[in-house]
Scaffold this active site. Structure first.
Site, PDB file in Angstrom:
ATOM      1  N   GLY A   1      -1.202 -33.979  25.802  1.00  0.00           N
ATOM      2  CA  GLY A   1       0.088 -34.474  26.265  1.00  0.00           C
ATOM      3  C   GLY A   1       0.949 -33.434  26.948  1.00  0.00           C
ATOM      4  O   GLY A   1       2.176 -33.537  26.936  1.00  0.00           O
ATOM      5  N   LYS A   2       0.302 -32.426  27.562  1.00  0.00           N
ATOM      6  CA  LYS A   2       1.064 -31.396  28.277  1.00  0.00           C
ATOM      7  C   LYS A   2       1.905 -32.012  29.390  1.00  0.00           C
ATOM      8  O   LYS A   2       3.103 -31.729  29.514  1.00  0.00           O
ATOM      9  CB  LYS A   2       0.119 -30.366  28.890  1.00  0.00           C
ATOM     10  CG  LYS A   2      -0.634 -29.518  27.916  1.00  0.00           C
ATOM     11  CD  LYS A   2      -1.460 -28.470  28.612  1.00  0.00           C
ATOM     12  CE  LYS A   2      -2.435 -29.054  29.600  1.00  0.00           C
ATOM     13  NZ  LYS A   2      -3.451 -29.900  28.980  1.00  0.00           N
ATOM     14  N   THR A   3       1.283 -32.836  30.206  1.00  0.00           N
ATOM     15  CA  THR A   3       1.992 -33.374  31.364  1.00  0.00           C
ATOM     16  C   THR A   3       3.110 -34.317  30.937  1.00  0.00           C
ATOM     17  O   THR A   3       4.219 -34.266  31.481  1.00  0.00           O
ATOM     18  CB  THR A   3       1.012 -34.110  32.299  1.00  0.00           C
ATOM     19  OG1 THR A   3      -0.010 -33.197  32.711  1.00  0.00           O
ATOM     20  CG2 THR A   3       1.727 -34.635  33.532  1.00  0.00           C
ATOM     21  N   SER A   4       2.863 -35.172  29.964  1.00  0.00           N
ATOM     22  CA  SER A   4       3.891 -36.122  29.538  1.00  0.00           C
ATOM     23  C   SER A   4       5.081 -35.405  28.911  1.00  0.00           C
ATOM     24  O   SER A   4       6.242 -35.733  29.193  1.00  0.00           O
ATOM     25  CB  SER A   4       3.303 -37.153  28.568  1.00  0.00           C
ATOM     26  OG  SER A   4       2.724 -36.532  27.446  1.00  0.00           O
TER      27      SER A   4
ATOM     28  N   THR B   1      -3.051 -42.341  32.571  1.00  0.00           N
ATOM     29  CA  THR B   1      -3.400 -41.065  33.182  1.00  0.00           C
ATOM     30  C   THR B   1      -4.901 -40.781  33.156  1.00  0.00           C
ATOM     31  O   THR B   1      -5.480 -40.427  34.185  1.00  0.00           O
ATOM     32  CB  THR B   1      -2.618 -39.918  32.512  1.00  0.00           C
ATOM     33  OG1 THR B   1      -1.225 -40.137  32.731  1.00  0.00           O
ATOM     34  CG2 THR B   1      -3.011 -38.572  33.089  1.00  0.00           C
TER      35      THR B   1
ATOM     36  N   ASP C   1      -2.331 -27.465  38.040  1.00  0.00           N
ATOM     37  CA  ASP C   1      -3.627 -28.015  37.652  1.00  0.00           C
ATOM     38  C   ASP C   1      -4.321 -28.583  38.887  1.00  0.00           C
ATOM     39  O   ASP C   1      -3.754 -29.417  39.584  1.00  0.00           O
ATOM     40  CB  ASP C   1      -3.415 -29.128  36.622  1.00  0.00           C
ATOM     41  CG  ASP C   1      -4.722 -29.557  35.960  1.00  0.00           C
ATOM     42  OD1 ASP C   1      -5.801 -29.301  36.538  1.00  0.00           O
ATOM     43  OD2 ASP C   1      -4.656 -30.150  34.872  1.00  0.00           O
TER      44      ASP C   1
ATOM     45  N   GLY D   1      -5.691 -33.285  27.176  1.00  0.00           N
ATOM     46  CA  GLY D   1      -5.452 -34.551  26.492  1.00  0.00           C
ATOM     47  C   GLY D   1      -4.416 -34.506  25.391  1.00  0.00           C
ATOM     48  O   GLY D   1      -4.188 -35.511  24.718  1.00  0.00           O
TER      49      GLY D   1
END
Length: 587
Positions: free
Chosen positions: A25-28, A506, A50, A23
């Site tokens: 913000g790794k992906t963003s 997300t 992931d 949560g």
């Protein structure tokens, strides 16, 4: 104030790993970095390792197991590694050559040995390592970005080269939970090359992503320490979502800003030694190419939103507790994407039920356990808190199996069994058995379980169908608690599942996929909880107000399309830490 994160091909390495607490913000940030580097004209590949990937949500494009070209971004391709598909291919690669050479029962036993979650882990790692170490694949790209899973999974993934290499090096009997070791011998070199690439500071940078809050920073510190121990020393700290200023007289804005400042001031000393960068808290949700491109620019855009009464048909956390409290006992599990507040919601439900006079046991199966942070060591005769500690469970499990085996197995057999128990797969088996034992306590009280992030949770539930074979193989028997587990979880009279999400794209998409997976397992959630909502506050801060307006469509989508019953929890002015503070949340 830290420097703003502005990645360019001149200041980043060829390989970038984004990791951190769920949560944060790794992906963003990984996706925005990929877009920025591609816009420079560089050839870029972004890969999700992931099991619960959401690359497709941010790019708004279906992304599969093969390379997918991202529309409107020249030079950018993406891959979602599918652990289940990789495991199926891996099983067939190991077992296939023996189908016509060995008796049917032997082949069946090999397939059974390869049925556990451990195989899924190693198969996913094979794919990851093949990308990292294959010159034919790496030569295509100037940069390869890995969007990794939440920290607990990431640590395990990155430690696999050492763990498996050691296991293969020490093994002499030729079989393991992964099947015939002769089928894995060729992987030794691959793992060694992967370790070298990860440890090469000229090639690889580990980007530790954190929100400016105490829990996320502590998790980043833990990741930094453990990853340094296995050779990943080239680290960078990225503080994501920092509110740049607050509005005088706005309690929500002031509290939000001050809590972030306080967390940064008290961050662990080791993190202060790592080169740090910052990204601002933005008034829009990071989905779509336009939003991703804007993240690293000074100017921002505000999403067009329509004012609606999104809270008209939703309930409060108190409604959930009162409904659950009508029972006298049962199992309650909070599930959802990492970082959405499962631990806080689980703690609040447990405290609320205890305040109604019920006996409650609250526990967690999450390797990255945050329960102690929220509730401390609070307990009394009607309210107990525990944690399933993987290391302790493994040692107890190994000791029990070996002690029992000594009664009937010779010295050579014991040596083989002890070696087999040194497999990384043993941890999953031991934790699963402990989970079943905790659920068994729900006969005469409430057991509230703060579960791990989505991918781990589903592996845990799926284990009921695969690990009973492994338990029977290792111990010769299946404990009653294990055999009763899945029927108990499927029984709505005994078990309530509460899906926790945030009012953002997300987390809602991820929660929807979780609900679909649960449906296939015969489990229907009782409630959805939309946590940390600015819509449910009266903030006038322009940034937070814009975020609250962008929340409305997601709250309505949950309440109208996905959930039978929905509750919304407002963003809290004070951190929900300690029994009394959690109790206030229930009111």
């Amino acid at each position: 104030m830290n420097r703003r994160f502005l990645p360019t091909s001149n200041n980043v390495t060829p390989y970038l790993f984004f990791t951190g607490k769920g949560g944060v913000g790794k992906t963003s940030t990984a996706c925005a970095t990929a877009v920025a580097l591609a816009d420079e004209g560089k050839q870029v590949l972004i890969v999700s390792t992931d099991p619960a990937s959401n690359l497709q949500d941010l790019f708004e494009e279906e992304i599969g197991y093969e390379k997918t070209t991202i529309p409107h971004v020249s030079n950018l391709q993406a891959i979602n590694l599918d652990p289940e598909a990789a495991a199926a291919a891996y099983r067939e690669k190991v077992v296939g050559p023996y189908r016509d050479k060995l008796p049917g029962p032997v082949v069946a036993q090999m397939e059974e040995q390869l049925s556990g979650a451990c195989t899924v882990e190693i198969a996913a790692f094979d794919e990851f390592a093949s990308i990292l170490t294959n010159p034919e694949r790496t030569s295509e790209f100037d940069h390869i970005i890995f969007d990794t899973a939440p920290t607990g999974h990431t640590l395990r993934l990155l430690q696999l080269p050492t763990a498996w290499s050691s296991f293969l090096e020490d093994s002499t009997h030729g079989a393991s939970c992964l099947g015939p070791l002769s089928g894995l011998g060729e992987k030794k070199q691959l793992y060694a090359e992967a370790v070298r690439a990860l440890s090469n500071q000229e090639l690889t940078t580990l980007v530790l992503v954190s929100r400016p809050d105490e829990s996320a920073l502590n998790e980043a510190n833990r990741a930094a320490t453990e990853l340094k121990e296995i050779g990943l020393t080239n680290q960078l700290l990225l503080i994501n979502g920092k509110l740049q200023e607050y509005v005088e007289g706005d309690a929500v804005s002031t509290s939000f800003y001050e809590r972030q400042e306080q967390a940064l001031a008290h961050m662990p000393d080791q993190l202060k030694t790592i080169e740090s960068f910052e990204l601002p808290y933005v008034p829009y949700q990071l989905t779509g190419i336009k939003a991703l491109r804007t993240l690293f620019r000074e100017q921002t855009f505000i999403e067009e939103t329509v004012e609606t009464n999104s809270l008209a048909d939703v309930s409060s956390l108190r409604n959930i507790i009162q409904q659950l409290g009508q029972k006298n006992h049962g199992v309650i599990m909070t599930m959802g994407k990492g970082g959405v507040g499962k631990t806080t919601v689980a703690s609040a439900i447990a405290v609320g039920l205890n305040e109604l006079g019920h006996s409650v046991h609250l526990t967690t199966t999450d390797p990255a356990e945050h329960l102690t942070y929220v509730l401390g060591s609070q307990s009394n005769h009607d309210f107990t808190v525990s944690r399933i500690d993987p290391k302790a469970e493994v040692e107890a499990y190994k000791k029990e199996v070996l002690t029992k085996a000594k009664e009937t197995v010779d010295e050579d057999g014991l040596a083989y069994l002890e070696e087999d128990l040194n497999s990384p797969c043993t941890e999953e088996i031991a934790v699963f058995r402990a989970f079943a034992n905790v659920v068994e306590k729900a006969k005469d009280s409430f057991v509230v379980i703060d579960t791990a992030p989505t991918g781990h949770t589903l592996l845990l539930l799926d284990a009921a169908q695969s690990y009973h074979k492994e338990l029977e193989r290792s111990t010769g028997e299946i404990p009653e608690a294990v055999s009763k587990l899945l029927p108990r979880l499927k029984n709505a009279h005994e078990t309530d599942v509460v899906i926790v999400t945030l009012p953002e794209a997300t987390p809602v998409h991820e929660a929807t996929r979780l609900q679909d997976d649960l449906a296939r397992a015969g489990i229907t959630p009782s409630w959805w909880v939309v946590n940390q909502s600015f819509t449910a506050t009266n903030t006038s801060d322009p940034i937070l107000k814009a975020r609250s307006q962008s929340e409305t469509k997601w709250i309505e989508l949950v309440s109208k399309d996905h959930s039978r019953q929905t509750a919304v929890i407002p963003w809290q002015l004070e951190a929900t830490v300690g029994y009394d503070q959690v109790k206030q949340l229930t009111k």
